[in-house]
Design a protein around this motif. Structure first.
Motif, short mmCIF file in Angstrom:
data_model
loop_
_atom_site.label_atom_id
_atom_site.label_comp_id
_atom_site.label_asym_id
_atom_site.label_seq_id
_atom_site.Cartn_x
_atom_site.Cartn_y
_atom_site.Cartn_z
N ARG A 17 0.57 -1.49 0.03
CA ARG A 17 -0.01 0.14 0.30
C ARG A 17 0.34 1.37 0.05
N ILE A 19 3.35 4.53 -0.21
CA ILE A 19 4.24 4.55 -0.96
C ILE A 19 4.76 3.79 -1.87
N ASP A 38 5.89 -7.61 1.19
CA ASP A 38 5.68 -6.71 2.56
C ASP A 38 4.81 -8.08 3.58
N ASP A 61 9.21 -9.87 6.26
CA ASP A 61 9.42 -9.23 7.07
C ASP A 61 10.72 -8.73 6.91
N ASN A 88 11.33 0.53 1.49
CA ASN A 88 10.21 1.69 1.88
C ASN A 88 9.74 1.01 3.12
N ASN A 140 13.88 4.65 2.32
CA ASN A 140 12.76 5.24 3.50
C ASN A 140 12.90 5.93 4.23
N THR A 141 13.22 7.06 4.70
CA THR A 141 13.02 7.99 6.01
C THR A 141 12.20 8.53 6.10
N TYR A 155 9.94 7.59 16.79
CA TYR A 155 9.91 7.53 14.91
C TYR A 155 11.54 8.27 14.36
N LYS A 159 13.48 7.26 11.67
CA LYS A 159 14.28 7.87 10.95
C LYS A 159 16.04 8.66 11.01
N ILE A 188 2.65 12.84 3.74
CA ILE A 188 1.79 12.60 2.40
C ILE A 188 0.43 11.39 2.85
N THR A 190 -1.28 8.87 3.97
CA THR A 190 -1.20 6.91 3.67
C THR A 190 -1.74 7.04 4.93
N ASN A 193 0.17 7.68 8.55
CA ASN A 193 0.27 8.68 9.52
C ASN A 193 -1.14 8.99 9.65
#
Ligand SMILES: NC(=O)c1ccc[n+]([C@@H]2O[C@H](COP(=O)([O-])OP(=O)(O)OC[C@H]3O[C@@H](n4cnc5c(N)ncnc54)[C@H](O)[C@@H]3O)[C@@H](O)[C@H]2O)c1
Length: 281
Positions: A17, A19, A38, A61, A88, A140-141, A155, A159, A188, A190, A193
């Motif tokens: 799903r 990004i 995923d 995973d 990602n 992806n950070t 989080y 990152k 973004i 999704t 968030n």
């Protein structure tokens, strides 16, 4: 659409799903073949099915070495190569408002996925790429890894660590013709968030995003709503030959949030000054 990734093979983690899924679709449209990894089997299978012959799904995973190795092997076995790795997959932490009340119960899981997952994904992809003429790795950070702030401590820490690790790995892997770059999205819409309660319907998640937009926009110079597709375009640039001379960077896709504060504090200061002088606002 061009064919910017014609003949290339990519692994994209967390592509069931958001990004990752948007990037998988863009990569296929640009001529790549893609392995989607995923933990969500149902959504991952659906994402691959929607892309036809050019995509396969493997349950993985990213915190497990053997799962990452299996993704690399799937790319090589099914499509004959691995040219691009997009690490990602990520998880958020509970949006605790107050550090003193945060029991940090999710700290280890956030670090396992967001840091260990990125390091393992980079290392295992690089082992293959190093023997096969190089490649491009994109991690992806988040802008949360660039900007310290209130709340979301686990989080932010994860990152920031992923950025630091990626820059170090970029230096290490340059000798093998492997580039490593980071992406730092911000705001973004999704599932990640939306902070939607477990089991929330897609309609409820969408309502949450609409309600949150003015709050997100307050510190964003561009008031335009970013999309997973915007981020996918940045991944495409870092994946392909247009970025051949770029490694060890962080590309923010955030409407300018990480550029600085968009509030004109001088206007407020001058209003306060005028009031103090009895000049009116
Ligand atoms: N949405 C944003 O505003 C935003 C901002 C900054 C960074 N990011 C980052 O972008 C990445 C993608 O997030 P998104 O916004 O598309 O979220 P999303 O929730 O839509 O997608 C995340 C995907 O990762 C998968 N996943 C979670 N844990 C996994 C694991 N251990 N192994 C494999 N897959 C796993 C989930 O099943 C999901 O499909 C994340 O790393 C996230 O931190 C997103």
């Amino acid at each position: 659409m061009g064919q910017e990734l014609a003949g290339k093979v990519a692994v994209i983690t967390g592509a069931a799903r958001g990004i990752g899924r948007a990037t998988a679709a863009l990569f296929v449209a640009e001529g790549a073949r893609v392995v989607i990894g995923d933990i969500d089997e149902e959504a991952g299978q659906a994402a691959a099915l929607a892309l036809g012959e050019a995509a396969i799904f493997r349950k993985a995973d990213v915190g497990r070495t053997e799962d990452i190795d299996a993704l690399v092997a799937a790319a090589v076995d099914r499509f004959g190569a691995l040219d691009v790795m997009f690490n990602n997959a990520g998880v958020s932490c509970r949006p605790s408002a107050d550090f003193l009340d945060d029991d940090l119960a999710d700290f280890e899981q956030v670090m396992r996925v967001n840091v260990l997952g990125v390091i393992l994904g980079t290392q295992r992809a690089a082992r293959h790429m190093g023997r096969n003429g190089g490649g491009s790795i994109i991690n992806n950070t988040s802008i949360a890894g660039l900007i310290p702030g209130l709340a979301m401590l686990a989080y932010r820490t994860s990152k920031m660590a992923a950025i630091h690790a990626s820059k170090s790995m970029a230096i290490d892997l340059a000798q093998y013709g492997i580039r490593v770059n980071c992406l730092a999205p911000g705001h973004i819409p999704t599932d990640l968030n939306a902070f939607a309660p477990p089991g929330a319907s897609p309609e409820a998640a969408a309502r949450i995003q609409v309600a949150m937009k003015p709050v997100w926009d307050a510190n964003k110079p561009l008031k335009r709503q970013g999309t997973p597709e915007d981020v996918a375009q940045a991944v495409l640039f870092l994946a392909g030959d247009r970025s051949a001379q770029i490694t060890g960077t962080v590309l923010a896709v955030d409407g300018g949030i990480s550029a600085g504060d968009p509030v004109n504090h001088f206007r407020e200061l001058m209003a306060a000054r005028a009031a103090a002088l009895g000049e009116g606002a």
